[in-house]
Scaffold this motif. Structure first.
Motif, PDB file in Angstrom:
ATOM      1  N   ASN A   1      15.903 -44.618   3.941  1.00  0.00           N
ATOM      2  CA  ASN A   1      14.640 -45.068   3.359  1.00  0.00           C
ATOM      3  C   ASN A   1      13.474 -44.246   3.892  1.00  0.00           C
ATOM      4  N   ARG A   2      13.508 -43.925   5.167  1.00  0.00           N
ATOM      5  CA  ARG A   2      12.435 -43.126   5.759  1.00  0.00           C
ATOM      6  C   ARG A   2      12.397 -41.738   5.152  1.00  0.00           C
ATOM      7  N   ALA A   3      13.578 -41.141   4.945  1.00  0.00           N
ATOM      8  CA  ALA A   3      13.631 -39.793   4.373  1.00  0.00           C
ATOM      9  C   ALA A   3      13.114 -39.792   2.936  1.00  0.00           C
ATOM     10  N   TYR A   4      13.583 -40.737   2.117  1.00  0.00           N
ATOM     11  CA  TYR A   4      13.156 -40.764   0.719  1.00  0.00           C
ATOM     12  C   TYR A   4      11.684 -41.154   0.588  1.00  0.00           C
ATOM     13  N   SER A   5      11.198 -42.004   1.486  1.00  0.00           N
ATOM     14  CA  SER A   5       9.777 -42.372   1.445  1.00  0.00           C
ATOM     15  C   SER A   5       8.915 -41.152   1.757  1.00  0.00           C
ATOM     16  N   ASP A   6       9.298 -40.399   2.770  1.00  0.00           N
ATOM     17  CA  ASP A   6       8.567 -39.181   3.113  1.00  0.00           C
ATOM     18  C   ASP A   6       8.529 -38.233   1.925  1.00  0.00           C
TER      19      ASP A   6
ATOM     20  N   GLU B   1      25.309 -29.474   9.040  1.00  0.00           N
ATOM     21  CA  GLU B   1      25.024 -30.658   8.234  1.00  0.00           C
ATOM     22  C   GLU B   1      25.311 -31.958   8.956  1.00  0.00           C
ATOM     23  N   LEU B   2      26.034 -31.920  10.076  1.00  0.00           N
ATOM     24  CA  LEU B   2      26.220 -33.150  10.847  1.00  0.00           C
ATOM     25  C   LEU B   2      24.896 -33.692  11.356  1.00  0.00           C
ATOM     26  N   SER B   3      23.895 -32.822  11.520  1.00  0.00           N
ATOM     27  CA  SER B   3      22.587 -33.278  12.002  1.00  0.00           C
ATOM     28  C   SER B   3      21.923 -34.220  11.017  1.00  0.00           C
ATOM     29  N   LEU B   4      22.382 -34.207   9.751  1.00  0.00           N
ATOM     30  CA  LEU B   4      21.809 -35.121   8.769  1.00  0.00           C
ATOM     31  C   LEU B   4      22.055 -36.572   9.144  1.00  0.00           C
ATOM     32  N   PHE B   5      23.105 -36.827   9.916  1.00  0.00           N
ATOM     33  CA  PHE B   5      23.462 -38.188  10.282  1.00  0.00           C
ATOM     34  C   PHE B   5      22.868 -38.596  11.626  1.00  0.00           C
ATOM     35  N   ILE B   6      22.037 -37.734  12.221  1.00  0.00           N
ATOM     36  CA  ILE B   6      21.538 -38.013  13.555  1.00  0.00           C
ATOM     37  C   ILE B   6      20.017 -38.016  13.570  1.00  0.00           C
ATOM     38  N   ASP B   7      19.429 -39.165  13.762  1.00  0.00           N
ATOM     39  CA  ASP B   7      18.028 -39.319  14.124  1.00  0.00           C
ATOM     40  C   ASP B   7      17.920 -40.626  14.899  1.00  0.00           C
TER      41      ASP B   7
ATOM     42  N   THR C   1      13.455 -30.171  -2.689  1.00  0.00           N
ATOM     43  CA  THR C   1      13.200 -29.113  -1.709  1.00  0.00           C
ATOM     44  C   THR C   1      11.823 -28.501  -1.951  1.00  0.00           C
ATOM     45  N   ASP C   2      11.292 -27.911  -0.892  1.00  0.00           N
ATOM     46  CA  ASP C   2       9.998 -27.202  -0.965  1.00  0.00           C
ATOM     47  C   ASP C   2       8.859 -28.103  -1.410  1.00  0.00           C
ATOM     48  N   VAL C   3       8.890 -29.368  -1.002  1.00  0.00           N
ATOM     49  CA  VAL C   3       7.763 -30.276  -1.221  1.00  0.00           C
ATOM     50  C   VAL C   3       6.898 -30.230   0.032  1.00  0.00           C
ATOM     51  N   ARG C   4       5.666 -29.816  -0.116  1.00  0.00           N
ATOM     52  CA  ARG C   4       4.784 -29.635   1.037  1.00  0.00           C
ATOM     53  C   ARG C   4       4.593 -30.949   1.786  1.00  0.00           C
ATOM     54  N   GLY C   5       4.706 -30.866   3.120  1.00  0.00           N
ATOM     55  CA  GLY C   5       4.450 -32.030   3.960  1.00  0.00           C
ATOM     56  C   GLY C   5       5.694 -32.791   4.371  1.00  0.00           C
TER      57      GLY C   5
ATOM     58  N   HIS D   1      13.944 -34.688   6.925  1.00  0.00           N
ATOM     59  CA  HIS D   1      13.915 -35.592   5.773  1.00  0.00           C
ATOM     60  C   HIS D   1      14.229 -34.848   4.482  1.00  0.00           C
ATOM     61  N   GLU D   2      13.778 -33.601   4.378  1.00  0.00           N
ATOM     62  CA  GLU D   2      14.109 -32.815   3.195  1.00  0.00           C
ATOM     63  C   GLU D   2      15.614 -32.585   3.113  1.00  0.00           C
ATOM     64  N   ALA D   3      16.229 -32.253   4.252  1.00  0.00           N
ATOM     65  CA  ALA D   3      17.671 -32.016   4.263  1.00  0.00           C
ATOM     66  C   ALA D   3      18.430 -33.291   3.912  1.00  0.00           C
ATOM     67  N   VAL D   4      18.013 -34.433   4.471  1.00  0.00           N
ATOM     68  CA  VAL D   4      18.683 -35.704   4.181  1.00  0.00           C
ATOM     69  C   VAL D   4      18.545 -36.058   2.705  1.00  0.00           C
ATOM     70  N   THR D   5      17.334 -35.912   2.162  1.00  0.00           N
ATOM     71  CA  THR D   5      17.091 -36.271   0.767  1.00  0.00           C
ATOM     72  C   THR D   5      17.881 -35.376  -0.175  1.00  0.00           C
ATOM     73  N   SER D   6      17.842 -34.077   0.076  1.00  0.00           N
ATOM     74  CA  SER D   6      18.562 -33.142  -0.789  1.00  0.00           C
ATOM     75  C   SER D   6      20.065 -33.381  -0.714  1.00  0.00           C
ATOM     76  N   PHE D   7      20.582 -33.557   0.503  1.00  0.00           N
ATOM     77  CA  PHE D   7      22.012 -33.765   0.693  1.00  0.00           C
ATOM     78  C   PHE D   7      22.476 -35.056   0.029  1.00  0.00           C
ATOM     79  N   THR D   8      21.761 -36.146   0.262  1.00  0.00           N
ATOM     80  CA  THR D   8      22.172 -37.441  -0.287  1.00  0.00           C
ATOM     81  C   THR D   8      22.099 -37.446  -1.804  1.00  0.00           C
ATOM     82  N   THR D   9      21.048 -36.847  -2.362  1.00  0.00           N
ATOM     83  CA  THR D   9      20.926 -36.777  -3.811  1.00  0.00           C
ATOM     84  C   THR D   9      22.078 -35.984  -4.402  1.00  0.00           C
ATOM     85  N   ARG D  10      22.455 -34.913  -3.723  1.00  0.00           N
ATOM     86  CA  ARG D  10      23.565 -34.102  -4.196  1.00  0.00           C
ATOM     87  C   ARG D  10      24.865 -34.914  -4.194  1.00  0.00           C
TER      88      ARG D  10
END
Length: 628
Positions: free
Chosen positions: A83-88, A398-404, A169-173, A178-187
């Motif tokens: 939720n935090r990644a997609y909200s960002d 890509e394992l870092s996508l699961f770590i925060d 991807t490439d959304v400023r800010g 969060h970009e990696a998580v959003t892109s990966f999950t959407t894919r």
């Protein structure tokens, strides 16, 4: 020479258990560690707490129970993290009208082109595809996908996938994580809806079903029922049982020469009349059984080393359960690496320095142990070899996508209830890195085409996963993976931090080109962390297949070069461009490197050393490897 260890009475099973000086000291110690780890309050008990603290602890336990229950439904993925990644992403995209216009224009252009493409295709005209699948995507290779209406489904799917890739991807800010998580999950969500995954939209599957009179679907249903049974009972699939440790795999002759609550140490019988004086100690990852390095005889690295005139020892980790929840990284260092080195020294002689090899997590542990030993003046190591092992976790793939922070708290709560991280939860995370190959393709072939892939020894080993104690895994994820304390010189062993720059023996590091677990460019960072000669070898293959590369493998290539202490640094891309390519297995290259750093051959040591407290016990592969 190590001091003789005290021998306790036989266990309930009638097996004597050797105790090394390191383990004895660990058992006798009653004082807490001077610097508690972040996971040390993992299992706090309410005793000796005042009423307010008991109330706080009860609330904390309730929250953990809720999160653990949610984790079962989400396969360990934190909803808060997603939720935090997609909200960002959504908030920053809403504040980027230029990006929105760009996306609308892209969608309009592709929609118009797709309309013309569809009209020409349905009219029977040959039309060039608007978009091609990515390299390595074999889902739509069959010629049936080139004919309408299936080509329209493929082109629509690929265009949609490309649009969402641009949108996430490439959304400023938006933060990089969060970009990696959003892109990966959407894919992953889009890949689920690929036309290849459904009977109604897959022409190849439809043709097979018609030709076989739907018997393929019946076979698929049988496969599904069999998998459900195995998942509920915990039994291994019959295909995996074709490769049993001690029978078809892990058959290199040897004996268990030491056992404690965490490891069995196996000493392998010599295969030559004379051996090098320096033994080799293998520290495998504890996420899987050790025999990845002792598969079928023709694929066994351990057998190969004994045939080259080396005395080989290997650690076989115990598969922990809920009673082992308190075991931490310090236990894996003391009862694992240090206890094994004690035994090796007692058997081969204190003057025989050890070539130590660490694989994956075992390599990270070995690097920690080597740095601590160098700091404390312990000179038992001759060389260090790291196979697909990371020491810097800033770019762990890509394992870092699961770590925060949120994901770590979620995993901790899940492990707090179980006492360990379950094998299914770990394998699920690895499979999500390559869902088309490891999930959807397998499900499609086994449940719709009704065809089981033939198991080989490596695949059977992959099914033989192990659990990880809650405390150890929490410490590993938080201190190493998330905070990167080892590379920053802030990881503590005992009461002081260690630095990898203290390591004073040559290092041989191996990376694999297609590694999704320990990307080779991350492994390559060892050059930046040590002040000794580093021989780096890059081999084709993946995290496991690249390491298990026996001599005579027809498709393997490798590159190797040594960076001497004091030489200028080469970035990994330049290193790859400038380093010559060799054909074949990397094993002989490493064996030659070891020989150059070993003494003249002599008589092999005996198996075990009863006088020193390390008598030979069971034949290899021991007992821990059989524990479910």
């Amino acid at each position: 020479m190590a001091e003789p260890a005290q021998r306790p009475p036989a266990s309930a099973e009638g097996e004597a258990i050797a105790v090394s000086p390191v383990e004895k000291a660990a058992v006798e110690a009653v004082a807490p560690m001077p610097v508690p780890s972040p996971a040390s309050d993992f299992f706090r008990e309410p005793e000796a707490l005042d009423p307010d603290e008991q109330g706080d602890l009860a609330a904390e336990h309730f929250d953990r129970m809720v999160n653990a229950s949610i984790a079962r439904l989400t396969q360990g993925v934190s909803p808060a993290s997603l939720n935090r990644a997609y909200s960002d992403w959504a908030i920053n995209l809403a504040c980027s009208p230029g990006k929105q216009v760009e996306l609308w224009q892209y969608a309009w252009r592709k929609a118009v082109r797709f309309g013309f493409y569809a009209a020409h295709s349905l009219a029977g005209h040959q039309t060039a595809d608007l978009i091609a699948p990515e390299k390595g995507d074999k889902r739509f290779d069959d010629e049936a996908w080139t004919k309408p209406p299936y080509n329209l489904l493929v082109q629509s799917f690929l265009l949609t996938q490309r649009w969402w890739e641009k949108a996430t991807t490439d959304v400023r800010g938006v933060s990089r994580h969060h970009e990696a998580v959003t892109s990966f999950t959407t894919r992953q969500l889009l890949d689920f809806w690929a036309p290849s995954n459904f009977l109604t939209t897959n022409p190849v599957l439809q043709k097979t079903t018609l030709e076989q009179g739907a018997t393929n679907l019946l076979h698929g249903l049988e496969n599904f029922a069999e998998d459900v049974e195995h998942r509920m009972t915990g039994k291994k699939p019959s295909r995996s049982r074709q490769y049993r440790p001690g029978r078809e795999v892990a058959v290199t002759p040897g004996r268990v020469v030491y056992r404690n609550r965490l490891i069995e140490l196996i000493q392998y019988a010599p295969q030559t009349d004379r051996v090098r004086p320096e033994p080799i100690l293998i520290v495998p990852a504890w996420i899987m059984k050790y025999y990845i390095l002792d598969l079928s005889p023709e694929k066994s690295l351990i057998r190969y080393l004994t045939e080259q005139g080396f005395t080989v020892f290997a650690i076989s980790w115990k598969n922990p359960d809920s009673e082992d929840r308190h075991l931490g990284m310090r236990d894996y260092l003391d009862l694992g690496l240090n206890a094994a080195l004690d035994a090796v020294g007692a058997i081969c002689g204190a003057d025989a320095k050890t070539h130590a090899l660490g694989y994956c997590l075992g390599g990270t542990l070995l690097s920690i142990g080597a740095a601590a030993m160098a700091r404390d003046g312990d000179e038992r190591l001759k060389t260090v070899t790291l196979l697909a092992a990371q020491t810097d976790f800033t770019e762990p793939g890509e394992l870092s996508l699961f770590i925060d922070s949120s994901q770590l708290a979620f995993l901790k709560d899940m492990m707090w209830q179980q006492g360990y991280l379950d094998t299914k939860q770990m394998s699920g995370a690895f499979q999500m890195l390559r869902p088309n190959d490891l999930i959807y393709s397998r499900l499609l072939h086994e449940y719709f085409f009704g065809v089981r892939a033939d198991k080989n020894d490596l695949m059977a080993w992959n099914d033989d996963a192990t659990r990880m104690p809650a405390t150890m895994h929490a410490e590993y994820l938080e201190q190493l993976f998330h905070e990167n304390l080892l590379a920053r010189g802030q990881y503590r062993v005992g009461d002081r931090p260690i630095a990898l720059t203290d390591i004073d023996v040559p290092i041989f590091a191996v990376g694999t080109q297609k590694d999704h677990v320990a990307p080779w460019k991350s492994v390559y960072k060892i050059h930046l962390l040590v002040d000794v000669d580093v021989t780096f070898l890059l081999t084709s293959g993946g995290h496991n297949s690249g390491i298990v590369t026996p001599v005579g493998h027809p498709r393997r290539i490798y590159q190797v070069a040594t960076a001497h202490d004091g030489q200028h640094y080469k970035d990994p891309d330049r290193w790859q461009r400038e380093t010559p390519v060799h054909k074949g297995s990397w094993w002989p290259e490493w064996a030659a490197w070891l020989v150059e750093r070993s003494g003249a051959c002599g008589m092999p040591p005996r198996l075990g050393n009863t006088e020193a407290g390390f008598p030979p016990l069971e034949p290899a592969p021991g007992t821990y490897v059989h524990r479910p």
